[in-house]
Design an enzyme around this catalytic site. Structure first.
Site, mmCIF file in Angstrom:
data_model
loop_
_atom_site.group_PDB
_atom_site.id
_atom_site.type_symbol
_atom_site.label_atom_id
_atom_site.label_comp_id
_atom_site.label_asym_id
_atom_site.label_seq_id
_atom_site.Cartn_x
_atom_site.Cartn_y
_atom_site.Cartn_z
ATOM 1 N N GLU A 17 16.853 73.836 101.725
ATOM 2 C CA GLU A 17 17.147 73.903 99.802
ATOM 3 C C GLU A 17 16.600 75.391 99.732
ATOM 4 O O GLU A 17 17.300 75.899 98.672
ATOM 5 C CB GLU A 17 16.218 72.652 99.663
ATOM 6 C CG GLU A 17 17.331 71.465 99.509
ATOM 7 C CD GLU A 17 16.967 70.907 98.727
ATOM 8 O OE1 GLU A 17 17.832 69.257 98.748
ATOM 9 O OE2 GLU A 17 15.565 70.346 98.298
ATOM 10 N N ASN B 126 17.276 63.801 84.319
ATOM 11 C CA ASN B 126 15.952 63.291 85.440
ATOM 12 C C ASN B 126 15.325 63.912 85.211
ATOM 13 O O ASN B 126 14.332 63.646 86.780
ATOM 14 C CB ASN B 126 16.580 61.814 86.458
ATOM 15 C CG ASN B 126 16.634 62.747 87.263
ATOM 16 O OD1 ASN B 126 17.389 63.650 87.844
ATOM 17 N ND2 ASN B 126 17.072 61.976 88.704
ATOM 18 N N LYS C 175 14.796 70.679 85.184
ATOM 19 C CA LYS C 175 16.638 70.648 85.525
ATOM 20 C C LYS C 175 17.292 70.774 83.986
ATOM 21 O O LYS C 175 15.922 71.742 83.218
ATOM 22 C CB LYS C 175 16.598 69.595 85.365
ATOM 23 C CG LYS C 175 17.046 68.523 87.470
ATOM 24 C CD LYS C 175 17.871 67.566 87.398
ATOM 25 C CE LYS C 175 17.320 67.085 89.193
ATOM 26 N NZ LYS C 175 17.511 65.669 89.184
ATOM 27 N N HIS D 188 14.162 67.998 91.039
ATOM 28 C CA HIS D 188 14.645 67.588 91.482
ATOM 29 C C HIS D 188 13.582 67.682 91.983
ATOM 30 O O HIS D 188 12.333 69.284 92.207
ATOM 31 C CB HIS D 188 15.823 68.830 92.186
ATOM 32 C CG HIS D 188 15.785 68.830 93.546
ATOM 33 N ND1 HIS D 188 16.647 67.731 94.020
ATOM 34 C CD2 HIS D 188 15.697 69.767 94.452
ATOM 35 C CE1 HIS D 188 16.486 68.229 95.043
ATOM 36 N NE2 HIS D 188 15.972 68.798 95.316
ATOM 37 N N TYR E 64 24.387 70.312 96.027
ATOM 38 C CA TYR E 64 24.652 68.906 95.847
ATOM 39 C C TYR E 64 25.516 68.563 96.807
ATOM 40 O O TYR E 64 25.695 67.604 96.472
ATOM 41 C CB TYR E 64 25.008 68.672 94.312
ATOM 42 C CG TYR E 64 23.859 68.081 93.635
ATOM 43 C CD1 TYR E 64 22.252 67.420 94.372
ATOM 44 C CD2 TYR E 64 22.896 69.439 92.696
ATOM 45 C CE1 TYR E 64 21.343 67.000 93.297
ATOM 46 C CE2 TYR E 64 21.875 68.544 92.268
ATOM 47 C CZ TYR E 64 20.914 67.763 92.363
ATOM 48 O OH TYR E 64 19.674 67.800 91.897
HETATM 49 N N1 UDP Z 1 22.028 61.217 90.103
HETATM 50 C C1 UDP Z 1 23.255 60.528 88.615
HETATM 51 N N2 UDP Z 1 23.027 59.029 89.018
HETATM 52 C C2 UDP Z 1 22.928 58.299 90.121
HETATM 53 C C3 UDP Z 1 22.273 58.401 91.492
HETATM 54 C C4 UDP Z 1 21.908 59.958 91.250
HETATM 55 O O1 UDP Z 1 23.325 60.859 88.106
HETATM 56 O O2 UDP Z 1 23.238 57.313 90.116
HETATM 57 C C5 UDP Z 1 21.632 62.578 90.081
HETATM 58 C C6 UDP Z 1 20.493 62.551 89.541
HETATM 59 O O3 UDP Z 1 20.371 63.487 88.502
HETATM 60 C C7 UDP Z 1 19.476 62.750 91.058
HETATM 61 C C8 UDP Z 1 20.756 63.552 92.036
HETATM 62 O O4 UDP Z 1 22.079 62.807 91.668
HETATM 63 O O5 UDP Z 1 18.627 63.206 91.120
HETATM 64 C C9 UDP Z 1 20.509 63.344 93.003
HETATM 65 O O6 UDP Z 1 20.101 62.172 93.843
HETATM 66 P P1 UDP Z 1 19.092 61.907 94.506
HETATM 67 O O7 UDP Z 1 19.942 60.314 94.746
HETATM 68 O O8 UDP Z 1 19.342 62.509 96.070
HETATM 69 O O9 UDP Z 1 18.046 61.368 93.475
HETATM 70 P P2 UDP Z 1 16.951 62.443 93.936
HETATM 71 O O10 UDP Z 1 16.973 62.716 95.667
HETATM 72 O O11 UDP Z 1 17.231 62.982 92.581
HETATM 73 O O12 UDP Z 1 15.257 61.167 93.693
#
Ligand code: UDP
Length: 143
Positions: free
Chosen positions: A128, A114, A11, A117, A51
């Site tokens: 994806e 974070n 990211k 992805h 997303y």
């Molecule tokens: N995210 C966020 N706030 C939250 C939860 C998710 O900004 O409370 C963002 C974060 O960057 C995350 C992405 O949305 O990686 C997608 O969320 P998901 O639950 O799919 O998590 P991932 O699969 O990336 O671990």
């Protein structure tokens, strides 16, 4: 164990921190092979489409703004049990909950920014990968 393919994004925060090589090194040390890769600056439309499942979530707008804030590197990773293995190497979505030694525990500042992805299931990975790569951009290892 099955050879799988999964989709990965480094990211904008990680590209800005200059830790692309560190992250690739973790993929390689864990037996994941890069079989396709590209760097690009996502458009608003690409980020929103990618997303789309989170469209109704409170964090959607900020998430899209973050994902278009700078270039990303995206790759297709191949290996045994690649989807789950990649998720394990990444660590939990919230870096505060991520196991020490995982990418997010080591490098992520917050749940919003974070670092990486990774597809959460095989069917998601197929969707994806197809969203960003055409079949002729995939380069399975021949040696
Ligand atoms: N995210 C966020 N706030 C939250 C939860 C998710 O900004 O409370 C963002 C974060 O960057 C995350 C992405 O949305 O990686 C997608 O969320 P998901 O639950 O799919 O998590 P991932 O699969 O990336 O671990």
């Amino acid at each position: 164990m099955a050879i799988e393919r999964t989709f990965s994004i480094i990211k904008p925060d990680a590209v800005a921190k200059n830790i692309i090589g560190e992250i690739y090194s973790r993929f390689e040390k864990n037996g994941l092979k890069v079989i396709a890769a590209k760097m690009l600056h996502l458009s608003q439309e690409q980020a929103e489409g990618f997303y789309a499942e989170h469209k109704e979530r409170g964090f959607f707008k900020d998430l899209v703004a973050f994902m278009v804030s700078g270039p990303v590197i995206m790759q297709v990773l191949e290996g045994e049990n690649a989807v789950l293995k990649h998720r394990e190497i990444m660590g939990a979505t919230n870096p505060k909950e991520a196991v020490p030694g995982t990418i997010r525990a080591d490098f992520a500042d917050s749940i919003d920014e974070n670092v990486v992805h990774g597809s959460d299931a095989l069917a998601t990975a197929e969707r994806e990968i197809a969203y960003f790569f055409s079949n002729d951009e995939l380069c399975p290892r021949t040696r």
